[in-house]
Design an enzyme around this catalytic site. Structure first.
Site, PDB file in Angstrom:
ATOM      1  N   ASN A   9       6.662  -3.683  38.845  1.00  0.00           N
ATOM      2  CA  ASN A   9       7.470  -4.724  38.208  1.00  0.00           C
ATOM      3  C   ASN A   9       6.665  -5.162  36.983  1.00  0.00           C
ATOM      4  O   ASN A   9       5.773  -6.004  37.081  1.00  0.00           O
ATOM      5  CB  ASN A   9       7.668  -5.853  39.222  1.00  0.00           C
ATOM      6  CG  ASN A   9       8.445  -7.011  38.662  1.00  0.00           C
ATOM      7  OD1 ASN A   9       8.731  -7.069  37.460  1.00  0.00           O
ATOM      8  ND2 ASN A   9       8.788  -7.954  39.528  1.00  0.00           N
ATOM      9  N   ARG A  83      11.280  -2.068  38.491  1.00  0.00           N
ATOM     10  CA  ARG A  83      12.224  -3.121  38.149  1.00  0.00           C
ATOM     11  C   ARG A  83      12.576  -2.964  36.668  1.00  0.00           C
ATOM     12  O   ARG A  83      11.688  -2.929  35.818  1.00  0.00           O
ATOM     13  CB  ARG A  83      11.584  -4.474  38.348  1.00  0.00           C
ATOM     14  CG  ARG A  83      12.514  -5.571  37.949  1.00  0.00           C
ATOM     15  CD  ARG A  83      11.827  -6.894  37.910  1.00  0.00           C
ATOM     16  NE  ARG A  83      12.824  -7.948  37.999  1.00  0.00           N
ATOM     17  CZ  ARG A  83      12.530  -9.197  38.260  1.00  0.00           C
ATOM     18  NH1 ARG A  83      11.297  -9.549  38.462  1.00  0.00           N
ATOM     19  NH2 ARG A  83      13.479 -10.098  38.316  1.00  0.00           N
ATOM     20  N   HIS A 171      18.454 -11.695  37.933  1.00  0.00           N
ATOM     21  CA  HIS A 171      17.898 -11.951  39.274  1.00  0.00           C
ATOM     22  C   HIS A 171      18.631 -11.167  40.364  1.00  0.00           C
ATOM     23  O   HIS A 171      18.638 -11.553  41.538  1.00  0.00           O
ATOM     24  CB  HIS A 171      17.919 -13.458  39.629  1.00  0.00           C
ATOM     25  CG  HIS A 171      16.961 -14.269  38.824  1.00  0.00           C
ATOM     26  ND1 HIS A 171      17.308 -15.460  38.239  1.00  0.00           N
ATOM     27  CD2 HIS A 171      15.666 -14.053  38.498  1.00  0.00           C
ATOM     28  CE1 HIS A 171      16.267 -15.947  37.583  1.00  0.00           C
ATOM     29  NE2 HIS A 171      15.259 -15.111  37.708  1.00  0.00           N
ATOM     30  N   ARG A 231      11.992 -21.984  29.858  1.00  0.00           N
ATOM     31  CA  ARG A 231      13.257 -21.658  29.176  1.00  0.00           C
ATOM     32  C   ARG A 231      14.230 -22.824  29.288  1.00  0.00           C
ATOM     33  O   ARG A 231      14.241 -23.536  30.288  1.00  0.00           O
ATOM     34  CB  ARG A 231      13.879 -20.402  29.791  1.00  0.00           C
ATOM     35  CG  ARG A 231      13.122 -19.146  29.435  1.00  0.00           C
ATOM     36  CD  ARG A 231      13.677 -17.939  30.171  1.00  0.00           C
ATOM     37  NE  ARG A 231      12.749 -17.431  31.156  1.00  0.00           N
ATOM     38  CZ  ARG A 231      13.066 -16.608  32.149  1.00  0.00           C
ATOM     39  NH1 ARG A 231      14.313 -16.196  32.288  1.00  0.00           N
ATOM     40  NH2 ARG A 231      12.157 -16.204  33.007  1.00  0.00           N
ATOM     41  N   GLU A 366      11.909  -9.076  46.124  1.00  0.00           N
ATOM     42  CA  GLU A 366      12.486  -8.133  45.164  1.00  0.00           C
ATOM     43  C   GLU A 366      11.837  -6.750  45.283  1.00  0.00           C
ATOM     44  O   GLU A 366      12.496  -5.727  45.119  1.00  0.00           O
ATOM     45  CB  GLU A 366      12.308  -8.689  43.744  1.00  0.00           C
ATOM     46  CG  GLU A 366      13.175  -9.925  43.524  1.00  0.00           C
ATOM     47  CD  GLU A 366      12.659 -10.861  42.450  1.00  0.00           C
ATOM     48  OE1 GLU A 366      11.484 -11.290  42.539  1.00  0.00           O
ATOM     49  OE2 GLU A 366      13.412 -11.168  41.522  1.00  0.00           O
TER      50      GLU A 366
END
Ligand code: ADP
Length: 379
Positions: A9, A83, A171, A231, A366
């Site tokens: 990832n 990923r 996501h 963010r 994940e």
């Protein structure tokens, strides 16, 4: 099948990795990360933390491989799972990486400039290191493909939609994991209307019906919806026009919205929720107030998308670990049947509801979703 799967990832300054036995349900052997790529790189593997020389992703991967070598015990790496944030409008599941697909994905870099180039740098480094392994990409956007059109578009002239300016959602690996976990352990609930709040450094909510995404708070980029660590979350586009008219250029606005806003910008203290919760600064409290307000609002919006809610799931670093944020976000939502049991919420319980609608706290994984996709591609 005897051999191993490596998951990667790769972000802008870190590469997270996992090592699994290749099997239909891959078994995790270990996981870790290299962070500080290009500056002061460190390798973290279990309890071990040490400095490494890693000016770029290829060097970061080389450091990972050197650290993994003693753990491989001669077993081959059969597959490497990556990923990849953006799969574009058509990709609705994991894909084996071919040269043509890598080129297509490189062409999507302008849609995710802060993630996609790094993800693909990890792919290139792994191709060089493991030329014989199957390389698989698992996408953050894929889980959201198939959204109803009204949830997929902006009200711009249609040519922009055709040109790729649409709501992709992100996501997806986390939502895929949670959907699978619900289906395995709470299948009746999984078949219903479920809201999942993924609250990490990045944050979004997903509305799922029967385990499929039908709505997301994130849209074209990973900026929309919830405020995040750095963010901004939802923003009136007029603000950007105003900043442009004031003389800020695109690069400065990009830095502002991705790196200087959210909890960090509002508090002036930190992007990290733990730090804000521990602070007695007024600005820290106000940043949390805004976060909670938006979370409550987005849960309400997702409930409206679904026409009701049969369960809510909290996940991600904040969702999994902060009883205070969970309780405050639901404190005004009893009209939806959502309420938190203080004792369960304060413990590490999986179910924390006090009202008629189940509320779960489920750790996401994940890496496991990437490992499963890679294992499936080896069959
Ligand atoms: P990423 O999105 O980078 O994978 P995580 O899912 O680990 O990040 O989430 C990081 C966020 O989780 C940070 O804001 C951190 O402060 C928050 N967090 C972790 N543990 C706690 C805790 N016990 N209480 C409140 N927030 C927490």
């Amino acid at each position: 099948m005897s051999g191993l799967i490596l998951t990667l990832n790769a972000g802008s300054s870190s590469i997270k990795f996992g090592l699994y036995d290749a099997a239909p349900e891959p078994e995790e052997r270990l996981r870790g990360q290299v962070d500080g790529l290009g500056t002061a790189a460190r390798l973290i593997l279990g309890d071990e933390v040490r400095d490494v020389a890693a000016p770029d992703h290829a060097a970061g991967l080389a450091a990972i491989l050197a650290a993994l070598d003693p753990h491989l015990a001669g077993a081959p790496i059969l597959g490497v799972g990556h990923r990849v944030v953006h799969g574009g409008a058509d990709i609705d599941g994991p894909r084996v990486l071919t040269p043509a697909l890598i080129e297509t994905l490189s062409g999507l870099a302008s849609l995710a400039p802060l993630h996609q180039p790094h993800n693909l740098a990890g792919v290139r480094a792994a191709l060089a290191a493991f030329p014989d392994a199957v390389q698989v990409a698992a996408f953050d956007t894929a889980f959201h493909r198939g959204h109803p059109w009204v949830n997929d578009t902006f009200a711009l002239p249609r040519r922009f939609y055709e040109a790729g300016v649409r709501r992709y959602g992100f996501h997806g690996l986390s939502y895929d994991y949670i959907a699978g976990r619900l289906a395995a352990d709470f299948n009746d609930i999984a078949q219903g209307r479920v809201i999942v709040a993924h609250l990490g450094n990045g944050a979004s909510l997903c509305a799922m019906r029967a385990g499929r995404s039908v709505g997301s708070t994130m849209g074209f980029s990973a900026l929309d919806g919830m405020p995040m660590g750095t963010r901004c979350g939802q923003l009136d586009p007029g603000v950007i026009l105003h900043l442009l008219a004031q003389g800020m250029d695109a690069e400065a606005i990009t830095t502002l919205l991705y790196r200087e806003s959210g909890l960090k910008g509002l508090s002036g203290l930190s992007h990290d929720m733990r730090t804000l919760l521990a602070s007695d600064m007024k600005e820290a409290a106000e940043a949390i107030d805004y976060y909670v307000f938006r979370l409550t609002r987005e849960i309400g919006a997702m409930a409206a998308v679904l026409g009701g809610v049969d369960a809510l799931v909290f996940t991600g670093g904040i969702g999994e670990n902060s009883p205070e944020i969970r309780a405050r976000a639901l404190s005004g939502l009893d009209f939806l049947g959502l309420a938190v049991d203080p004792d369960a919420n304060g413990s590490s319980a999986t179910r924390i509801d006090a009202g008629p609608v189940p509320v779960f706290v489920l750790p996401t994984d994940e890496e496991r979703v990437i490992a499963r996709a890679t294992s499936a591609a080896l069959d």
